[in-house]
Design a protein around this motif. Structure first.
Motif, PDB file in Angstrom:
ATOM      1  N   ASP A 174       0.816  -1.212   0.000  1.00  0.00           N
ATOM      2  CA  ASP A 174       0.000   0.000   0.000  1.00  0.00           C
ATOM      3  C   ASP A 174       0.854   1.269   0.000  1.00  0.00           C
ATOM      4  N   GLN A 175       2.168   1.131  -0.033  1.00  0.00           N
ATOM      5  CA  GLN A 175       3.050   2.290  -0.035  1.00  0.00           C
ATOM      6  C   GLN A 175       3.513   2.604  -1.456  1.00  0.00           C
ATOM      7  N   ALA A 176       3.595   3.898  -1.758  1.00  0.00           N
ATOM      8  CA  ALA A 176       4.043   4.338  -3.089  1.00  0.00           C
ATOM      9  C   ALA A 176       5.527   4.045  -3.268  1.00  0.00           C
ATOM     10  N   ARG A 177       5.901   3.769  -4.502  1.00  0.00           N
ATOM     11  CA  ARG A 177       7.310   3.525  -4.787  1.00  0.00           C
ATOM     12  C   ARG A 177       8.079   4.844  -4.683  1.00  0.00           C
ATOM     13  N   LEU A 178       9.229   4.802  -4.040  1.00  0.00           N
ATOM     14  CA  LEU A 178      10.012   6.010  -3.804  1.00  0.00           C
ATOM     15  C   LEU A 178      10.881   6.348  -5.011  1.00  0.00           C
ATOM     16  N   THR A 179      10.805   7.598  -5.426  1.00  0.00           N
ATOM     17  CA  THR A 179      11.766   8.151  -6.381  1.00  0.00           C
ATOM     18  C   THR A 179      12.662   9.108  -5.604  1.00  0.00           C
ATOM     19  N   LEU A 180      13.513   9.837  -6.294  1.00  0.00           N
ATOM     20  CA  LEU A 180      14.375  10.796  -5.605  1.00  0.00           C
ATOM     21  C   LEU A 180      13.576  11.977  -5.050  1.00  0.00           C
ATOM     22  N   LEU A 181      12.464  12.327  -5.701  1.00  0.00           N
ATOM     23  CA  LEU A 181      11.761  13.552  -5.341  1.00  0.00           C
ATOM     24  C   LEU A 181      11.252  13.594  -3.903  1.00  0.00           C
ATOM     25  N   PRO A 182      10.663  12.523  -3.338  1.00  0.00           N
ATOM     26  CA  PRO A 182      10.242  12.612  -1.935  1.00  0.00           C
ATOM     27  C   PRO A 182      11.395  12.925  -0.983  1.00  0.00           C
ATOM     28  N   ASP A 222      -0.053  16.226 -21.621  1.00  0.00           N
ATOM     29  CA  ASP A 222      -0.375  16.345 -23.044  1.00  0.00           C
ATOM     30  C   ASP A 222      -0.800  17.768 -23.392  1.00  0.00           C
ATOM     31  N   ALA A 223      -1.411  18.471 -22.436  1.00  0.00           N
ATOM     32  CA  ALA A 223      -1.875  19.840 -22.682  1.00  0.00           C
ATOM     33  C   ALA A 223      -0.764  20.860 -22.533  1.00  0.00           C
ATOM     34  N   GLY A 224       0.321  20.505 -21.838  1.00  0.00           N
ATOM     35  CA  GLY A 224       1.401  21.453 -21.584  1.00  0.00           C
ATOM     36  C   GLY A 224       1.879  21.343 -20.145  1.00  0.00           C
ATOM     37  N   LEU A 225       2.696  22.277 -19.731  1.00  0.00           N
ATOM     38  CA  LEU A 225       3.286  22.250 -18.400  1.00  0.00           C
ATOM     39  C   LEU A 225       2.271  22.659 -17.337  1.00  0.00           C
ATOM     40  N   MET A 226       2.104  21.826 -16.322  1.00  0.00           N
ATOM     41  CA  MET A 226       1.260  22.145 -15.176  1.00  0.00           C
ATOM     42  C   MET A 226       2.090  21.983 -13.898  1.00  0.00           C
ATOM     43  N   VAL A 227       1.614  22.601 -12.820  1.00  0.00           N
ATOM     44  CA  VAL A 227       2.340  22.530 -11.548  1.00  0.00           C
ATOM     45  C   VAL A 227       1.364  22.088 -10.449  1.00  0.00           C
ATOM     46  N   PRO A 228       1.112  20.772 -10.332  1.00  0.00           N
ATOM     47  CA  PRO A 228       0.308  20.296  -9.203  1.00  0.00           C
ATOM     48  C   PRO A 228       1.061  20.507  -7.899  1.00  0.00           C
ATOM     49  N   VAL A 229       0.320  20.597  -6.794  1.00  0.00           N
ATOM     50  CA  VAL A 229       0.912  21.020  -5.526  1.00  0.00           C
ATOM     51  C   VAL A 229       0.737  19.949  -4.460  1.00  0.00           C
ATOM     52  N   VAL A 230       1.835  19.616  -3.800  1.00  0.00           N
ATOM     53  CA  VAL A 230       1.797  18.775  -2.600  1.00  0.00           C
ATOM     54  C   VAL A 230       1.724  19.724  -1.413  1.00  0.00           C
ATOM     55  N   ARG A 231       0.548  19.806  -0.823  1.00  0.00           N
ATOM     56  CA  ARG A 231       0.330  20.756   0.269  1.00  0.00           C
ATOM     57  C   ARG A 231       0.840  20.197   1.589  1.00  0.00           C
ATOM     58  N   HIS A 232       1.351  21.097   2.414  1.00  0.00           N
ATOM     59  CA  HIS A 232       1.832  20.774   3.758  1.00  0.00           C
ATOM     60  C   HIS A 232       2.794  19.587   3.743  1.00  0.00           C
ATOM     61  N   ALA A 233       3.859  19.745   2.952  1.00  0.00           N
ATOM     62  CA  ALA A 233       4.891  18.710   2.937  1.00  0.00           C
ATOM     63  C   ALA A 233       5.555  18.586   4.302  1.00  0.00           C
ATOM     64  N   GLU A 234       5.532  19.650   5.091  1.00  0.00           N
ATOM     65  CA  GLU A 234       6.139  19.592   6.429  1.00  0.00           C
ATOM     66  C   GLU A 234       5.409  18.614   7.342  1.00  0.00           C
ATOM     67  N   ALA A 235       4.160  18.279   7.019  1.00  0.00           N
ATOM     68  CA  ALA A 235       3.370  17.373   7.854  1.00  0.00           C
ATOM     69  C   ALA A 235       3.327  15.962   7.280  1.00  0.00           C
ATOM     70  N   ARG A 236       4.102  15.692   6.242  1.00  0.00           N
ATOM     71  CA  ARG A 236       4.096  14.372   5.607  1.00  0.00           C
ATOM     72  C   ARG A 236       5.474  13.723   5.754  1.00  0.00           C
ATOM     73  N   ASP A 237       5.480  12.416   6.017  1.00  0.00           N
ATOM     74  CA  ASP A 237       6.753  11.700   6.041  1.00  0.00           C
ATOM     75  C   ASP A 237       7.148  11.349   4.609  1.00  0.00           C
ATOM     76  N   LEU A 238       8.217  10.580   4.460  1.00  0.00           N
ATOM     77  CA  LEU A 238       8.737  10.243   3.143  1.00  0.00           C
ATOM     78  C   LEU A 238       7.681   9.546   2.284  1.00  0.00           C
ATOM     79  N   TRP A 239       7.017   8.553   2.877  1.00  0.00           N
ATOM     80  CA  TRP A 239       6.002   7.801   2.146  1.00  0.00           C
ATOM     81  C   TRP A 239       4.783   8.663   1.842  1.00  0.00           C
ATOM     82  N   GLY A 240       4.442   9.531   2.776  1.00  0.00           N
ATOM     83  CA  GLY A 240       3.308  10.423   2.550  1.00  0.00           C
ATOM     84  C   GLY A 240       3.570  11.397   1.421  1.00  0.00           C
ATOM     85  N   CYS A 241       4.791  11.911   1.347  1.00  0.00           N
ATOM     86  CA  CYS A 241       5.152  12.796   0.243  1.00  0.00           C
ATOM     87  C   CYS A 241       5.073  12.056  -1.087  1.00  0.00           C
TER      88      CYS A 241
END
Length: 434
Positions: free
Chosen positions: A255-263, A305-324
């Motif tokens: 149930d945990q997301a696979r980790l990339t460098l970004l988190p 496909d439509a172009g560059l978008m910037v989705p937001v991970v809100r309150h990263a300070e309240a998320r652990d590595l897996w949550g991010c």
């Protein structure tokens, strides 16, 4: 029967105009109540405009790419009953992304069609060596090595068109090639032959910049005109980080997301801005105010496909590595699928941009105004690094980060990036508080 005019709705947040992104109906179409008539864009997301009743489309108030003021007539329907009313459909804030005001034509007057550019000229074709009916009696191409006869103006025209005169049949005296011979080439049938050579493509296509692409262009122009950027590039040894990432992925739950460098980078940025909160901020240059945010809302530049978008991970300070990692996957997929809400595409306080394996060895990221900092991830590569005794292969990666030099000094930018470097090169520190 009557006529029913539908106006551009107020999508909230003080937005005064929208951009028509797409019509889903055409003049003459029969529509049903709640059927989507058009898509409009704000600076945040896309809004669907539903039909308030059954009817027939009589008039469209704009063309895709036009900007329209809120409250301007959008579409007119022929409906049963008296009609002659104007309504503004209600839209949900969660349905809502780019915006030119359209003047209403007279009742029943169709919207003028979008002007079309002239058809491009056809590209050059291989020259036929066989005589056509139009060149009956013309001299066939001369033997190998014989120089073609033509006036200087014919030769210049042939060079411009990319035509090899050695393969052109001349109809003039003694086989001289004339302008008429070149004219006939334009209507001669295609005949690809050996040695036809390269041909120039003189076609020109005009593409109107609309929708998200125009919104991106506007934002980039705004950033270029108003921001004084400074870019700081640092090399980072991510060998230990990659070893840790692979170990954590091997032991992760289903149930945990696979980790990339970004988190890992996100968690490092949370710690870095805790020491320099003025980098996690917006700069209102008109008011001369810096709005410093306590929450770390990290925008992730994502190509769709439509172009560059910037989705937001809100309150990263309240998320652990897996949550991010989980939230990063969720908002990125929503952006790529076109289902991201206005809230998921706005409100970032600092941004990450990464092209993965295409990231090059360095870049100059453009700040996502009104933010004051952006961190760019370049590609990872194995490089020889001197360890004090010998060269050893290490996994190295550059961070190319840009800062708004109007409010961020070079020293502060360097301290920020060096803190991130320390955390990524010694990844155990990422799990320590403070």
């Amino acid at each position: 029967m009557g006529q029913h005019t539908i106006k551009v709705p107020d999508v909230g947040e003080g937005i005064a105009e929208v951009e028509l992104a797409e019509w889903t109906v055409a003049i003459g179409d029969l529509v049903r109540e709640d059927q989507v008539l058009a898509l409009v864009m704000t600076d945040k997301a896309t809004v669907e405009i539903p039909s308030p009743s059954d009817g027939k489309v009589l008039w469209l108030g704009a063309a895709p790419g036009d900007k329209m003021a809120v409250g301007a007539p959008l579409i007119r329907l022929e409906v049963a009953g008296e009609g002659n009313t104007e309504t503004t459909p209600e839209v949900s804030a969660s349905e809502t992304a780019p915006a030119r005001s359209a003047k209403e034509p007279e009742m029943g007057e169709p919207h003028p069609p979008e002007p079309h550019p002239p058809e491009p000229l056809p590209p050059g074709r291989p020259v036929s060596t066989a005589p056509s009916p139009a060149t009956a009696g013309a001299h066939l191409p001369r033997p190998e090595g014989e120089k073609p006869m033509a006036s200087p103006s014919v030769r210049a025209r042939a060079r411009e068109a990319g035509v090899d005169l050695r393969r052109v049949a001349g109809s003039g005296p003694a086989g001289r090639i004339t302008h008429e011979d070149l004219d006939r080439l334009a209507v001669a049938p295609d005949a690809a032959g050996p040695g036809a050579g390269y041909r120039r493509n003189t076609s020109v296509e005009r593409i109107k910049v609309i929708g998200l692409r125009r919104r991106i262009a506007d934002r980039m122009a705004q950033a270029s005109a108003r921001v004084a950027p400074i870019t700081y590039v640092e090399e980072i040894d991510v060998t230990a980080l990659e070893d840790l990432r692979k170990s954590l992925n091997a032991a992760r739950r289903q149930d945990q997301a696979r980790l990339t460098l970004l988190p890992f980078l996100m968690r490092a940025m949370v710690q870095a801005v805790a020491r320099q909160p003025h980098l996690n901020a917006h700069y209102d240059d008109e008011a001369g105010m810096i709005e410093q945010s306590g929450g770390v809302h990290i925008g992730i530049a994502a190509q769709t496909d439509a172009g560059l978008m910037v989705p937001v991970v809100r309150h990263a300070e309240a998320r652990d590595l897996w949550g991010c990692a989980a939230e990063l996957n969720r908002v990125s997929e929503a952006a790529k699928a076109g289902s991201a809400t206005r809230n998921e595409l706005s409100g970032s306080t600092i941004t990450i941009t990464s092209l993965g394996a295409l990231g090059g060895i360095m870049s100059t990221p453009i700040i996502n105004v009104p933010e004051v900092a952006i961190v760019g991830v370049n590609k990872m590569a194995i490089r020889p690094v001197w360890d004090g005794n010998a060269f050893a292969p290490r996994k190295m990666m550059n961070l190319s980060s840009s800062f708004d030099h109007r409010v961020i000094d070079g020293w502060d930018a360097a301290v920020f990036v060096q803190k991130i470097k320390t955390l990524l090169e010694t990844p155990a520190l990422i799990f320590m508080e403070g």
